[in-house]
Each structure stands twice: as structure tokens, then as C-alpha cells.
Design an enzyme around this catalytic site. Structure first.
Site, PDB file in Angstrom:
ATOM      1  N   GLU A  62       0.832  -1.213   0.000  1.00  0.00           N
ATOM      2  CA  GLU A  62       0.000   0.000   0.000  1.00  0.00           C
ATOM      3  C   GLU A  62       0.863   1.259   0.000  1.00  0.00           C
ATOM      4  OE1 GLU A  62      -0.189  -2.632   1.915  1.00  0.00           O
ATOM      5  OE2 GLU A  62      -2.194  -3.023   2.666  1.00  0.00           O
ATOM      6  N   CYS A  96       0.281   1.795   7.001  1.00  0.00           N
ATOM      7  CA  CYS A  96      -0.272   2.108   5.674  1.00  0.00           C
ATOM      8  C   CYS A  96      -1.552   2.918   5.785  1.00  0.00           C
ATOM      9  CB  CYS A  96      -0.504   0.826   4.887  1.00  0.00           C
ATOM     10  SG  CYS A  96       1.046   0.035   4.437  1.00  0.00           S
TER      11      CYS A  96
HETATM   12  N1  THU Z   1       2.372  -6.323   4.060  1.00  0.00           N
HETATM   13  C1  THU Z   1       1.819  -5.523   3.101  1.00  0.00           C
HETATM   14  O1  THU Z   1       2.373  -5.360   2.017  1.00  0.00           O
HETATM   15  N2  THU Z   1       0.646  -4.906   3.398  1.00  0.00           N
HETATM   16  C2  THU Z   1      -0.032  -5.026   4.571  1.00  0.00           C
HETATM   17  O2  THU Z   1      -1.067  -4.380   4.760  1.00  0.00           O
HETATM   18  C3  THU Z   1       0.467  -5.925   5.612  1.00  0.00           C
HETATM   19  C4  THU Z   1       1.780  -6.563   5.355  1.00  0.00           C
HETATM   20  C5  THU Z   1       3.653  -6.977   3.765  1.00  0.00           C
HETATM   21  C6  THU Z   1       4.811  -6.466   4.557  1.00  0.00           C
HETATM   22  C7  THU Z   1       5.755  -7.646   4.521  1.00  0.00           C
HETATM   23  O3  THU Z   1       6.524  -7.575   3.325  1.00  0.00           O
HETATM   24  C8  THU Z   1       4.827  -8.844   4.439  1.00  0.00           C
HETATM   25  O4  THU Z   1       3.567  -8.352   4.033  1.00  0.00           O
HETATM   26  C9  THU Z   1       4.658  -9.595   5.752  1.00  0.00           C
HETATM   27  O5  THU Z   1       4.260  -8.745   6.777  1.00  0.00           O
END
Ligand code: THU
Length: 137
Positions: A62, A96
Site C-alpha cells: 500500500e 499504511c
Molecule cells: N504487508 C503488506 O504489504 N501490506 C499489509 O497491509 C500488511 C503486510 C507486507 C509487509 C511484509 O513484506 C509482508 O507483508 C509480511 O508482513
């Protein structure tokens, strides 16, 4: 307030989020997330999570996409779609939510996954009482 999306525009946004997850760089968590945003101009941008060997520097999908849209000249976020490779839908993490709030405090947030569950909510519902630009002196 964001205008409501047509079913076709919504499907496109969700598909863009899922497609973006293919580009995720997630060798540590193996959790590949994709996100797409419809910005104020009506254009769609997408982003994925980008991890780092220094784990604390991992960037969520995000935030990647908000920064991408801003770098392209957008100033307003109206609709965000998030795809996670999970059986149930998940909403954006707290960091985010705060970043989206800066440019889309009333943005619509759609969360989709590999199952049939979907969450349709808004940023102000996910981050009530948010601290934003208007709170600064
Ligand atoms: N992650 C996201 O990209 N968006 C979210 O809303 C939660 C978590 C990613 C961060 C990390 O690279 C992986 O997911 C595990 O937490």
C-alpha cells in the site's frame, strides 16, 4: 468523499492489485501483497511489497503504491484495493492506513483475497480520529 466505482472499474482495480502481487519482492515473509489505487485523476497505479535483508526496512504494497501515485503527480487517493494471498481478506496495516490518510482520508478501501471474502470499507472507518495535515500548526 470518493465517488462510487462502476462494477467494471472496481473489477479492474481489484485485478490490478492481484497482478501487482506478482512483482512482490518478499523473499523473507513469502507473503506477496499487491495493491492498486485509483487516484484523483482517475488513473490507476499499483504497488507491491518490497522487503529488505534489513527487515525493518520492508515496505508494504500500500505504501509503495501511494508513493508511486504521488511521484507520478497525483495528489489525491480515492479508491484503494488490496490483494493478499490468503483465504480470508485482510485490511492494511496501521502504518499504511496513516500514509493513505495523508492523501485519501475518506478513500474507499476494498480488500480481496484468494477466497470469496471481500472487505469493503473506508479509510476513516479503519483509522478513526486520524492525525493528519490539519492537526499541524
Ligand atoms: N504487508 C503488506 O504489504 N501490506 C499489509 O497491509 C500488511 C503486510 C507486507 C509487509 C511484509 O513484506 C509482508 O507483508 C509480511 O508482513
Amino acid at each position: 468523499m470518493p465517488s462510487s466505482l462502476s462494477p467494471t472499474a472496481r473489477r479492474r482495480l481489484e485485478a490490478a492489485a492481484k497482478t501487482a502481487s506478482r512483482h512482490a519482492y518478499a523473499p523473507y515473509s513469502r507473503f506477496r501483497v499487491g495493491a492498486a489505487v485509483r487516484a484523483g485523476s482517475g488513473k490507476v497505479y499499483s504497488g507491491c511489497n518490497v522487503e529488505n535483508a534489513s527487515y525493518g526496512l520492508c515496505n508494504c504494497a500500500e505504501r509503495t503504491l501511494v508513493f508511486t501515485a504521488l511521484a507520478a503527480g497525483e495528489t489525491e487517493i480515492t479508491h484503494v484495493a488490496v490483494y493478499t494471498p490468503t483465504p480470508t481478506a485482510t485490511t492494511p496495516c496501521g502504518a499504511c492506513r496513516q500514509v493513505i490518510n495523508e492523501f485519501g482520508p475518506y478513500a474507499s478501501v476494498i480488500c480481496v483475497c484468494d477466497g470469496s471474502e471481500r472487505i469493503e470499507t473506508t479509510l476513516d472507518a479503519l483509522l478513526p480520529g486520524a492525525f493528519g495535515p490539519g492537526n499541524l500548526l
